[in-house]
Design a protein around this motif. Structure first.
Motif, mmCIF file in Angstrom:
data_model
loop_
_atom_site.group_PDB
_atom_site.id
_atom_site.type_symbol
_atom_site.label_atom_id
_atom_site.label_comp_id
_atom_site.label_asym_id
_atom_site.label_seq_id
_atom_site.Cartn_x
_atom_site.Cartn_y
_atom_site.Cartn_z
ATOM 1 N N ASN A 14 0.801 -1.224 0.000
ATOM 2 C CA ASN A 14 0.000 0.000 0.000
ATOM 3 C C ASN A 14 0.837 1.279 0.000
ATOM 4 O OD1 ASN A 14 -2.699 -0.685 -0.279
ATOM 5 N ND2 ASN A 14 -3.051 -0.964 1.894
ATOM 6 N N TYR B 138 0.705 3.945 -3.180
ATOM 7 C CA TYR B 138 0.120 5.251 -2.885
ATOM 8 C C TYR B 138 1.059 6.373 -3.323
ATOM 9 C CZ TYR B 138 -2.247 8.984 -0.332
ATOM 10 O OH TYR B 138 -2.906 10.139 -0.002
ATOM 11 N N HIS C 98 -5.996 11.987 -3.566
ATOM 12 C CA HIS C 98 -6.027 10.851 -2.642
ATOM 13 C C HIS C 98 -7.067 9.824 -3.091
ATOM 14 C CE1 HIS C 98 -6.206 8.601 1.122
ATOM 15 N NE2 HIS C 98 -7.501 8.791 1.123
ATOM 16 N N GLU C 99 -8.253 10.306 -3.447
ATOM 17 C CA GLU C 99 -9.345 9.405 -3.822
ATOM 18 C C GLU C 99 -9.033 8.675 -5.130
ATOM 19 O OE1 GLU C 99 -9.711 12.557 -2.886
ATOM 20 O OE2 GLU C 99 -10.685 12.271 -0.927
ATOM 21 N N GLN D 81 -6.449 5.970 -4.573
ATOM 22 C CA GLN D 81 -7.010 4.760 -3.981
ATOM 23 C C GLN D 81 -7.710 3.904 -5.032
ATOM 24 O OE1 GLN D 81 -8.327 4.911 0.452
ATOM 25 N NE2 GLN D 81 -9.132 6.756 -0.480
ATOM 26 N N ASN E 216 -1.938 6.765 5.065
ATOM 27 C CA ASN E 216 -2.415 6.613 6.435
ATOM 28 C C ASN E 216 -3.059 5.253 6.638
ATOM 29 O OD1 ASN E 216 -4.034 6.932 8.901
ATOM 30 N ND2 ASN E 216 -3.457 9.082 8.727
ATOM 31 N N TYR F 59 -6.746 4.236 5.980
ATOM 32 C CA TYR F 59 -7.278 3.865 4.672
ATOM 33 C C TYR F 59 -6.892 2.451 4.260
ATOM 34 C CZ TYR F 59 -7.523 8.945 4.670
ATOM 35 O OH TYR F 59 -7.762 10.240 5.008
ATOM 36 N N CYS F 60 -5.980 1.844 4.993
ATOM 37 C CA CYS F 60 -5.466 0.533 4.607
ATOM 38 C C CYS F 60 -6.572 -0.518 4.611
ATOM 39 C CB CYS F 60 -4.337 0.121 5.540
ATOM 40 S SG CYS F 60 -3.370 -1.277 4.952
ATOM 41 N N LEU G 116 -9.724 -0.090 4.408
ATOM 42 C CA LEU G 116 -10.726 0.206 3.382
ATOM 43 C C LEU G 116 -10.311 -0.384 2.040
ATOM 44 C CD1 LEU G 116 -13.262 1.690 2.371
ATOM 45 C CD2 LEU G 116 -11.837 3.722 2.048
ATOM 46 N N ILE G 117 -9.059 -0.159 1.648
ATOM 47 C CA ILE G 117 -8.546 -0.716 0.397
ATOM 48 C C ILE G 117 -8.621 -2.240 0.427
ATOM 49 C CG2 ILE G 117 -6.426 -1.116 -0.926
ATOM 50 C CD1 ILE G 117 -7.506 1.511 -1.612
#
Length: 213
Positions: free
Chosen positions: A32, A36, A46-47, A50, A195, A198-199, A201-202
């Motif tokens: 990740n 990123y 950022h979005e 992802q 961050n 967000y990990c 979530l991915i």
């Protein structure tokens, strides 16, 4: 020891290829931060980054059997992410690029070391990121892969399909674009930091898509 550090890349790949799909989560967690940084150095928000990471992981999962271990796994997955970024850039151009303010004057009014140190603590990451995004793309890409993501010169050359000498030239030229104040204090692990919030979530998004394949 974190569980994702328990296995080598080869061991994780073998497990996933042997239908232990849940182990793919460890591949995601391990990569990740690197993916990123690649997305962000392409100017993607950022979005959007992802979304590109998610697409990359799906591609990696589908084509994992094609990894031949001739280069490092990080090189291979970085190249897939680079291709995703390139395709999105070609398709959408600047529409989905994140607009950035020009912070080139951030250090101009610093008169002593104490003041510089205090401002540096608050502004360092933002200044570095914005400075990197102002570097020509060829130099920025080589610098990000080599200096921030920690690929070797050979791995960077393989990912970008250029010579090792070209990698060295591009990285050196990238450095000349960075202010001396930035070069003295940058911490590569914190630039374009992904961050941990967000990990998961991915991971959830990718693992759910994998179940649908």
């Amino acid at each position: 020891m974190k569980i994702q550090e328990k296995y080598t890349d080869k061991e994780l790949i073998d497990k996933v290829l042997n239908k232990e799909n849940e182990m793919f989560e460890l591949i995601i967690r391990r990569n990740n931060p690197y993916l990123y940084r690649i997305g962000r150095m392409y100017h993607f928000s950022h979005e959007d980054t992802q979304d590109l990471m998610q697409d990359t992981y799906i591609e990696v999962f589908i084509h994992l059997h094609q990894f031949e271990n001739r280069s490092s796994f990080r090189t291979w997955i970085s190249k897939i992410m680079l291709n995703q970024c390139y395709r999105k850039t070609q398709k959408w151009h600047s529409k989905h690029m994140e607009s950035l303010e020009n912070n080139t004057q951030v250090f101009d009014n610093l008169h002593d070391r104490e003041t510089a140190h205090n401002v540096m603590n608050k502004e360092l990451n933002s200044v570095i990121e914005k400075s990197l995004l102002n570097i020509p793309e060829d130099y920025r890409t080589a610098f990000t892969l080599r200096e921030i993501n920690g690929l070797s010169v050979l791995e960077t050359a393989e990912a970008l399909e250029i010579s090792e000498n070209n990698v060295k030239v591009r990285v050196n030229r990238a450095k000349t674009y960075l202010r001396k104040e930035i070069e003295k204090f940058y911490v590569k692990e914190e630039i374009f930091e992904f961050n941990l919030i967000y990990c998961d979530l991915i991971i959830n998004q990718v693992m759910n898509k994998i179940k649908e394949l």
